[in-house]
Design a protein around this motif. Structure first.
Motif, PDB file in Angstrom:
ATOM      1  N   GLY A  93      12.647  -9.915  -9.166  1.00  0.00           N
ATOM      2  CA  GLY A  93      11.755 -10.308  -8.083  1.00  0.00           C
ATOM      3  C   GLY A  93      10.308  -9.951  -8.359  1.00  0.00           C
ATOM      4  N   LEU A  94       9.413 -10.650  -7.688  1.00  0.00           N
ATOM      5  CA  LEU A  94       7.984 -10.373  -7.761  1.00  0.00           C
ATOM      6  C   LEU A  94       7.478 -10.032  -6.365  1.00  0.00           C
ATOM      7  CD1 LEU A  94       6.824 -13.388  -9.995  1.00  0.00           C
ATOM      8  CD2 LEU A  94       7.218 -11.015 -10.735  1.00  0.00           C
ATOM      9  N   LEU A  95       6.582  -9.072  -6.277  1.00  0.00           N
ATOM     10  CA  LEU A  95       5.966  -8.717  -5.005  1.00  0.00           C
ATOM     11  C   LEU A  95       4.659  -9.496  -4.869  1.00  0.00           C
ATOM     12  CD1 LEU A  95       6.612  -4.866  -4.952  1.00  0.00           C
ATOM     13  CD2 LEU A  95       8.029  -6.720  -4.061  1.00  0.00           C
ATOM     14  N   ALA A  96       4.616 -10.377  -3.886  1.00  0.00           N
ATOM     15  CA  ALA A  96       3.495 -11.322  -3.768  1.00  0.00           C
ATOM     16  C   ALA A  96       2.505 -10.889  -2.702  1.00  0.00           C
ATOM     17  CB  ALA A  96       4.034 -12.712  -3.436  1.00  0.00           C
ATOM     18  N   GLU A  97       1.233 -10.984  -3.055  1.00  0.00           N
ATOM     19  CA  GLU A  97       0.173 -10.716  -2.083  1.00  0.00           C
ATOM     20  C   GLU A  97      -0.069 -11.935  -1.198  1.00  0.00           C
ATOM     21  OE1 GLU A  97      -4.366  -8.934  -1.925  1.00  0.00           O
ATOM     22  OE2 GLU A  97      -3.609  -9.771  -3.795  1.00  0.00           O
ATOM     23  N   ASP A  98      -0.129 -13.115  -1.825  1.00  0.00           N
ATOM     24  CA  ASP A  98      -0.330 -14.374  -1.089  1.00  0.00           C
ATOM     25  C   ASP A  98       0.917 -15.226  -1.291  1.00  0.00           C
ATOM     26  OD1 ASP A  98      -1.044 -16.960  -0.233  1.00  0.00           O
ATOM     27  OD2 ASP A  98      -3.157 -16.627  -0.715  1.00  0.00           O
ATOM     28  N   MET A  99       1.845 -15.136  -0.340  1.00  0.00           N
ATOM     29  CA  MET A  99       3.126 -15.810  -0.494  1.00  0.00           C
ATOM     30  C   MET A  99       2.965 -17.318  -0.598  1.00  0.00           C
ATOM     31  SD  MET A  99       6.406 -15.430  -0.830  1.00  0.00           S
ATOM     32  CE  MET A  99       6.952 -13.857  -0.125  1.00  0.00           C
ATOM     33  N   GLY A 100       2.115 -17.911   0.208  1.00  0.00           N
ATOM     34  CA  GLY A 100       1.924 -19.347   0.171  1.00  0.00           C
ATOM     35  C   GLY A 100       1.446 -19.832  -1.182  1.00  0.00           C
ATOM     36  N   LYS A 101       0.481 -19.147  -1.742  1.00  0.00           N
ATOM     37  CA  LYS A 101      -0.059 -19.539  -3.041  1.00  0.00           C
ATOM     38  C   LYS A 101       0.998 -19.411  -4.143  1.00  0.00           C
ATOM     39  CE  LYS A 101      -4.280 -18.353  -3.990  1.00  0.00           C
ATOM     40  NZ  LYS A 101      -5.484 -17.554  -4.370  1.00  0.00           N
ATOM     41  N   MET A 102       1.780 -18.335  -4.082  1.00  0.00           N
ATOM     42  CA  MET A 102       2.808 -18.119  -5.100  1.00  0.00           C
ATOM     43  C   MET A 102       3.921 -19.157  -4.977  1.00  0.00           C
ATOM     44  SD  MET A 102       2.115 -15.523  -7.141  1.00  0.00           S
ATOM     45  CE  MET A 102       3.501 -14.475  -7.583  1.00  0.00           C
ATOM     46  N   ILE A 103       4.324 -19.489  -3.754  1.00  0.00           N
ATOM     47  CA  ILE A 103       5.348 -20.520  -3.570  1.00  0.00           C
ATOM     48  C   ILE A 103       4.874 -21.853  -4.114  1.00  0.00           C
ATOM     49  CG2 ILE A 103       6.505 -21.951  -1.831  1.00  0.00           C
ATOM     50  CD1 ILE A 103       6.957 -19.434  -0.190  1.00  0.00           C
ATOM     51  N   ARG A 104       3.634 -22.219  -3.802  1.00  0.00           N
ATOM     52  CA  ARG A 104       3.109 -23.505  -4.288  1.00  0.00           C
ATOM     53  C   ARG A 104       3.074 -23.542  -5.817  1.00  0.00           C
ATOM     54  NH1 ARG A 104      -0.139 -22.611   0.235  1.00  0.00           N
ATOM     55  NH2 ARG A 104      -1.832 -21.705  -1.007  1.00  0.00           N
ATOM     56  N   PHE A 105       2.742 -22.431  -6.443  1.00  0.00           N
ATOM     57  CA  PHE A 105       2.676 -22.404  -7.905  1.00  0.00           C
ATOM     58  C   PHE A 105       4.069 -22.566  -8.521  1.00  0.00           C
ATOM     59  CE2 PHE A 105       2.925 -20.161 -11.972  1.00  0.00           C
ATOM     60  CZ  PHE A 105       1.900 -20.771 -12.675  1.00  0.00           C
ATOM     61  N   PHE A 132      16.125 -15.444  -8.514  1.00  0.00           N
ATOM     62  CA  PHE A 132      14.671 -15.293  -8.517  1.00  0.00           C
ATOM     63  C   PHE A 132      14.232 -14.981  -7.090  1.00  0.00           C
ATOM     64  CE2 PHE A 132      10.489 -17.320  -7.735  1.00  0.00           C
ATOM     65  CZ  PHE A 132       9.718 -16.576  -8.612  1.00  0.00           C
ATOM     66  N   LEU A 133      13.474 -13.899  -6.927  1.00  0.00           N
ATOM     67  CA  LEU A 133      13.041 -13.448  -5.609  1.00  0.00           C
ATOM     68  C   LEU A 133      11.528 -13.317  -5.545  1.00  0.00           C
ATOM     69  CD1 LEU A 133      15.599 -10.516  -5.322  1.00  0.00           C
ATOM     70  CD2 LEU A 133      15.773 -12.691  -4.117  1.00  0.00           C
ATOM     71  N   LEU A 134      10.974 -13.660  -4.390  1.00  0.00           N
ATOM     72  CA  LEU A 134       9.592 -13.335  -4.066  1.00  0.00           C
ATOM     73  C   LEU A 134       9.601 -12.512  -2.789  1.00  0.00           C
ATOM     74  CD1 LEU A 134       7.663 -16.717  -4.638  1.00  0.00           C
ATOM     75  CD2 LEU A 134       7.544 -14.655  -6.068  1.00  0.00           C
ATOM     76  N   TYR A 135       8.951 -11.357  -2.827  1.00  0.00           N
ATOM     77  CA  TYR A 135       8.828 -10.513  -1.640  1.00  0.00           C
ATOM     78  C   TYR A 135       7.360 -10.455  -1.212  1.00  0.00           C
ATOM     79  CZ  TYR A 135      13.373  -8.444  -2.946  1.00  0.00           C
ATOM     80  OH  TYR A 135      14.690  -8.239  -3.273  1.00  0.00           O
ATOM     81  N   GLY A 136       7.103 -10.553   0.064  1.00  0.00           N
ATOM     82  CA  GLY A 136       5.768 -10.252   0.555  1.00  0.00           C
ATOM     83  C   GLY A 136       5.513  -8.755   0.402  1.00  0.00           C
ATOM     84  N   ARG A 137       4.382  -8.395  -0.163  1.00  0.00           N
ATOM     85  CA  ARG A 137       4.112  -6.971  -0.430  1.00  0.00           C
ATOM     86  C   ARG A 137       4.150  -6.128   0.839  1.00  0.00           C
ATOM     87  NH1 ARG A 137      -0.879  -7.298  -4.865  1.00  0.00           N
ATOM     88  NH2 ARG A 137       0.366  -8.256  -6.544  1.00  0.00           N
ATOM     89  N   LYS A 138       3.508  -6.587   1.887  1.00  0.00           N
ATOM     90  CA  LYS A 138       3.459  -5.807   3.118  1.00  0.00           C
ATOM     91  C   LYS A 138       4.853  -5.668   3.730  1.00  0.00           C
ATOM     92  CE  LYS A 138      -1.333  -6.885   4.295  1.00  0.00           C
ATOM     93  NZ  LYS A 138      -2.258  -7.511   5.286  1.00  0.00           N
ATOM     94  N   ASP A 139       5.637  -6.726   3.659  1.00  0.00           N
ATOM     95  CA  ASP A 139       6.993  -6.669   4.193  1.00  0.00           C
ATOM     96  C   ASP A 139       7.858  -5.691   3.395  1.00  0.00           C
ATOM     97  OD1 ASP A 139       6.870  -8.770   6.302  1.00  0.00           O
ATOM     98  OD2 ASP A 139       6.389 -10.029   4.598  1.00  0.00           O
ATOM     99  N   PHE A 140       7.689  -5.703   2.081  1.00  0.00           N
ATOM    100  CA  PHE A 140       8.473  -4.799   1.242  1.00  0.00           C
ATOM    101  C   PHE A 140       8.075  -3.346   1.488  1.00  0.00           C
ATOM    102  CE2 PHE A 140       9.568  -2.651  -2.772  1.00  0.00           C
ATOM    103  CZ  PHE A 140      10.908  -3.012  -2.877  1.00  0.00           C
ATOM    104  N   GLU A 141       6.770  -3.107   1.641  1.00  0.00           N
ATOM    105  CA  GLU A 141       6.309  -1.749   1.927  1.00  0.00           C
ATOM    106  C   GLU A 141       6.845  -1.262   3.265  1.00  0.00           C
ATOM    107  OE1 GLU A 141       2.072  -1.799   1.613  1.00  0.00           O
ATOM    108  OE2 GLU A 141       2.097  -1.595  -0.578  1.00  0.00           O
ATOM    109  N   LYS A 142       6.893  -2.152   4.240  1.00  0.00           N
ATOM    110  CA  LYS A 142       7.420  -1.778   5.547  1.00  0.00           C
ATOM    111  C   LYS A 142       8.912  -1.456   5.452  1.00  0.00           C
ATOM    112  CE  LYS A 142       7.821  -3.467  10.314  1.00  0.00           C
ATOM    113  NZ  LYS A 142       7.530  -4.606  11.242  1.00  0.00           N
ATOM    114  N   MET A 143       9.645  -2.248   4.697  1.00  0.00           N
ATOM    115  CA  MET A 143      11.080  -2.041   4.559  1.00  0.00           C
ATOM    116  C   MET A 143      11.399  -0.716   3.865  1.00  0.00           C
ATOM    117  SD  MET A 143      13.921  -4.424   2.632  1.00  0.00           S
ATOM    118  CE  MET A 143      13.462  -3.879   0.969  1.00  0.00           C
ATOM    119  N   THR A 144      10.628  -0.392   2.813  1.00  0.00           N
ATOM    120  CA  THR A 144      10.898   0.825   2.045  1.00  0.00           C
ATOM    121  C   THR A 144      10.121   2.035   2.542  1.00  0.00           C
ATOM    122  OG1 THR A 144       9.170   0.245   0.433  1.00  0.00           O
ATOM    123  CG2 THR A 144      11.427  -0.534  -0.017  1.00  0.00           C
TER     124      THR A 144
END
Length: 224
Positions: A93-105, A132-144
């Motif tokens: 998985g990758l920790l994404a700062e801008d989920m929309g931009k990463m999904i489009r790419f 293959f996983l994409l995590y929103g960084r803020k969401d992952f930080e909140k979860m952990t």
């Protein structure tokens, strides 16, 4: 109750040279004249687990197989090896700062079949048998319940490796990715070991390799 059932004594025996991993799924009461063995399901390995509730017979069996040149290991060592063997690589998985931009790419430029909306908190995609996983960084930080440091610019800590069947496709994929916003890192070149490869980076600097051995994906590792 399970706690009332005694743990059988046992050992692992293997033919010389063969890689050995015990399969603890199979354990059995031993009749010394007709020994039941647990065979590792993975065909690449051959291992026999011998267990017994009769310690005297176990010692006799141990001596019998050791005399035949088999390697004999204590049950504790077998269990340790088995625990190491059950863990399988599932994905990355990758920790994404801008989920929309990463999904489009990954969806529009690299062709990943992502179904989630661009404002999702995570992407879960099985591609070519790999998760293959994409995590929103803020969401992952909140979860952990932790904060993390993130690299700016090109990230040299890891890479994603993609494969195409021919050398020409490496060049075409590189050209298409660059034209659609990927950062060029290494233009396509033929390496001394026979692979044609190139590197790009996604919008957040993660390295992506696009390579080929000039043969179909299903055959690329044959003979290696």
């Amino acid at each position: 109750m399970l706690g009332e059932i005694p743990m059988p004594a046992g050992f692992l025996l293997t033919k010389k040279i063969l890689t050995i991993i015990i399969n603890m799924t199979y354990s059995c009461r031993v009749d010394f004249n007709k020994i039941h063995m647990g065979r590792e399901r993975n065909e690449d390995r051959q291992a026999d687990c011998i267990t017994s509730y009769d310690l005297k017979k176990l010692d006799e069996m141990y001596a019998y197989y050791a005399d035949k040149g088999c390697e004999v290991l204590p049950l504790e060592e077998c269990m340790r090896k088995r625990r190491l063997d059950v863990m399988r690589l599932d994905g990355f998985g990758l920790l994404a700062e801008d989920m929309g931009k990463m999904i489009r790419f990954y969806r529009d430029v690299l062709g990943f079949e992502i179904k989630e909306a661009e404002d999702t908190s995570n992407v879960y995609l099985v591609k070519d048998g790999t998760l293959f996983l994409l995590y929103g960084r803020k969401d992952f930080e909140k979860m952990t319940n932790r904060r993390y440091e993130y690299v700016r610019g090109l990230n040299g800590h890891s890479e994603i490796a993609l494969y195409v069947d021919t050398f020409d496709e490496v060049d075409a994929a590189f050209k298409n990715a660059i034209e659609n916003g990927a950062t060029p890192v290494l233009e396509p070149e033929l390496e001394p070991w026979g692979q044609r490869t190139c590197y790009i980076a996604d919008p957040e600097g993660n390295l992506i390799e696009i390579g080929s051995w000039n043969k179909p994906f299903e055959d690329k590792d044959a003979g290696r």
